[in-house]
Design an enzyme around this catalytic site. Structure first.
Site, PDB file in Angstrom:
ATOM      1  N   SER A   1      -1.781  -4.607  15.053  1.00 29.22           N
ATOM      2  CA  SER A   1      -1.334  -3.580  14.110  1.00 29.22           C
ATOM      3  C   SER A   1       0.073  -3.135  14.486  1.00 29.22           C
ATOM      4  CB  SER A   1      -2.260  -2.367  14.155  1.00 29.22           C
ATOM      5  OG  SER A   1      -1.620  -1.269  13.528  1.00 29.22           O
TER       6      SER A   1
ATOM      7  N   HIS B   1      -1.161  -7.001  10.919  1.00 32.02           N
ATOM      8  CA  HIS B   1      -1.878  -5.887  10.276  1.00 32.02           C
ATOM      9  C   HIS B   1      -0.893  -4.747   9.998  1.00 32.02           C
ATOM     10  CE1 HIS B   1      -5.585  -3.620   9.377  1.00 32.02           C
ATOM     11  NE2 HIS B   1      -5.018  -2.589   9.986  1.00 32.02           N
TER      12      HIS B   1
ATOM     13  N   ASP C   1      -0.516  -1.008   8.513  1.00 32.20           N
ATOM     14  CA  ASP C   1      -1.256   0.220   8.216  1.00 32.20           C
ATOM     15  C   ASP C   1      -0.449   1.109   7.288  1.00 32.20           C
ATOM     16  OD1 ASP C   1      -3.766   0.056   9.632  1.00 32.20           O
ATOM     17  OD2 ASP C   1      -2.559   0.039  11.468  1.00 32.20           O
TER      18      ASP C   1
ATOM     19  N   MET D   1      -0.323   4.469   5.069  1.00 30.30           N
ATOM     20  CA  MET D   1      -0.945   5.803   5.005  1.00 30.30           C
ATOM     21  C   MET D   1      -0.123   6.707   4.094  1.00 30.30           C
ATOM     22  SD  MET D   1      -1.888   6.377   8.995  1.00 30.30           S
ATOM     23  CE  MET D   1      -2.483   5.006  10.012  1.00 30.30           C
TER      24      MET D   1
ATOM     25  N   HIS E   1      -3.601  -2.825   5.066  1.00 31.75           N
ATOM     26  CA  HIS E   1      -4.724  -1.888   5.110  1.00 31.75           C
ATOM     27  C   HIS E   1      -4.263  -0.598   4.446  1.00 31.75           C
ATOM     28  CE1 HIS E   1      -7.497   0.661   7.976  1.00 31.75           C
ATOM     29  NE2 HIS E   1      -7.848   0.775   6.696  1.00 31.75           N
TER      30      HIS E   1
ATOM     31  N   MET F   1      -4.655   2.894   3.425  1.00 34.42           N
ATOM     32  CA  MET F   1      -5.362   4.173   3.637  1.00 34.42           C
ATOM     33  C   MET F   1      -4.729   5.185   2.707  1.00 34.42           C
ATOM     34  SD  MET F   1      -5.594   3.771   7.762  1.00 34.42           S
ATOM     35  CE  MET F   1      -4.295   2.534   7.753  1.00 34.42           C
TER      36      MET F   1
ATOM     37  N   MET G   1     -14.067   0.578  10.165  1.00 38.47           N
ATOM     38  CA  MET G   1     -13.224   1.458  10.990  1.00 38.47           C
ATOM     39  C   MET G   1     -14.033   1.918  12.199  1.00 38.47           C
ATOM     40  SD  MET G   1     -10.123   1.810   9.741  1.00 38.47           S
ATOM     41  CE  MET G   1      -9.725   2.782  11.171  1.00 38.47           C
TER      42      MET G   1
ATOM     43  N   ASP H   1     -11.460  -2.286  13.390  1.00 44.03           N
ATOM     44  CA  ASP H   1     -10.126  -1.677  13.505  1.00 44.03           C
ATOM     45  C   ASP H   1     -10.242  -0.306  14.150  1.00 44.03           C
ATOM     46  OD1 ASP H   1      -7.532  -0.801  13.162  1.00 44.03           O
ATOM     47  OD2 ASP H   1      -7.575  -0.853  10.968  1.00 44.03           O
TER      48      ASP H   1
HETATM   49  C1  DX5 Z   1      -5.840   3.516  12.246  1.00 43.42           C
HETATM   50  C2  DX5 Z   1      -5.326   2.152  11.852  1.00 43.42           C
HETATM   51  C3  DX5 Z   1      -5.439   1.150  12.927  1.00 43.42           C
HETATM   52  C4  DX5 Z   1      -4.705   1.503  14.188  1.00 43.42           C
HETATM   53  C5  DX5 Z   1      -5.300   0.761  15.325  1.00 43.42           C
HETATM   54  O1  DX5 Z   1      -5.883   4.351  11.142  1.00 43.42           O
HETATM   55  O2  DX5 Z   1      -6.013   1.664  10.732  1.00 43.42           O
HETATM   56  O3  DX5 Z   1      -5.044  -0.131  12.455  1.00 43.42           O
HETATM   57  O4  DX5 Z   1      -3.340   1.234  14.119  1.00 43.42           O
HETATM   58  O5  DX5 Z   1      -4.688   1.199  16.487  1.00 43.42           O
HETATM   59  P1  DX5 Z   1      -5.400   1.079  17.881  1.00 43.42           P
HETATM   60  O6  DX5 Z   1      -5.714  -0.359  18.096  1.00 43.42           O
HETATM   61  O7  DX5 Z   1      -4.386   1.624  18.817  1.00 43.42           O
HETATM   62  O8  DX5 Z   1      -6.650   1.927  17.811  1.00 43.42           O
HETATM   63 ZN    ZN Z   2      -5.661  -0.539  10.166  1.00 44.66          ZN
END
Ligand code: DX5
Ligand code: ZN
Length: 236
Positions: free
Chosen positions: A11, A36, A38, A40, A69, A71, A146, A184
């Site tokens: 990620s 990956h 992320d 948000m 991903h 969110m 998750m 994840d």
């Molecule tokens: C959290 C993300 C993850 C996160 C994982 O909301 O979806 O992808 O970056 O990070 P680690 O591996 O540090 O938990």
């Molecule tokens: Zn993620």
């Protein structure tokens, strides 16, 4: 019986954003299978990160699949932008999608930059039961379980989600499907073996790759995860 090779998806949330292109090139060369991303929105989760323009900027940097991903609320407003930017996999949250079936149909019909098909994923927050999405499993290329509450990297793995992974793998196999199970949050080389035994086959690791004090360099961190991930038996 065929097997699904483990997929390791670092990620970039834990990367150095000031050097993001170099970081993506480095994990590509270090053996990452997918990148990956992320996304948000500050509404669905209490944090803001990156959007489709960053995916577009990263597209020429790597040939690896860009695993986005989302969110975010109302993902149907943005999935076209992500596909046009070069996304290969687009995952939406069941909690953000009152019309999940329609959302998955939309993602699978998007034009893909490589001329293939955009793959569709559904993500479940730690408290969300798998029954919320079993009816749409045939429309899923992956299910993202998750294992932290989404919003931030570097949180501790929530062990209770392992029961969900096992139940989900049983449901996927019972339907004769080949859907990946992606885990994840808080994933690293210390828990990946048990997750693969539960039926996971796809591992997101942010801090476990980018900020791992037990491994020198990204290649060693990725290799440590891959070494402990057992290839999962596939139902077809
Ligand atoms: C959290 C993300 C993850 C996160 C994982 O909301 O979806 O992808 O970056 O990070 P680690 O591996 O540090 O938990
Ligand atoms: Zn993620």
């Amino acid at each position: 019986m065929a097997s699904r090779s483990p997929v390791i998806a670092p990620s970039i949330l834990s990367a150095d954003f000031a050097r993001l292109g170099e970081e993506v090139r480095a994990i590509d060369e270090a053996g990452a299978d997918w990148i990956h991303v992320d996304v948000m929105d500050g509404h669905f989760v209490p944090n803001l990160t990156i959007g489709a323009p960053v995916v577009k900027a990263l597209r020429p940097i790597t040939a690896r699949p860009l695993d986005c991903h989302l969110m975010i609320e109302q993902p149907e407003r943005y999935v076209g932008d992500f596909a046009a930017a070069g996304a290969d996999i687009i995952t939406v949250h069941v909690e953000a999608c009152p019309h999940l079936h329609r959302n998955l149909q939309q993602i699978r019909a998007l034009p893909h930059h490589g001329g293939d098909r955009v793959q569709a994923g559904v993500s479940l927050n730690p408290h969300t039961p798998i029954t919320s999405m079993l009816t749409v499993l045939p429309l899923c290329d992956l299910v993202l379980v998750m294992s932290v509450n989404p919003g931030f990297g570097g949180q501790a793995f929530i062990p209770q989600v392992r029961d969900k992974i096992r139940a989900l793998r049983a449901a996927i196999d019972a339907q004769g499907l080949t859907v990946r199970i992606q885990v994840d949050g808080g994933v690293d080389d210390r828990n990946v073996a048990e997750l693969s035994q539960d039926g996971a086959d796809t591992y997101v690791a942010g801090s476990g790759v980018f900020r791992n004090p037990r491994h020198e360099g990204y290649a060693a961190a990725i290799a440590a995860i891959r070494d402990r991930a057992q290839p999962a038996a596939a139902s077809s």
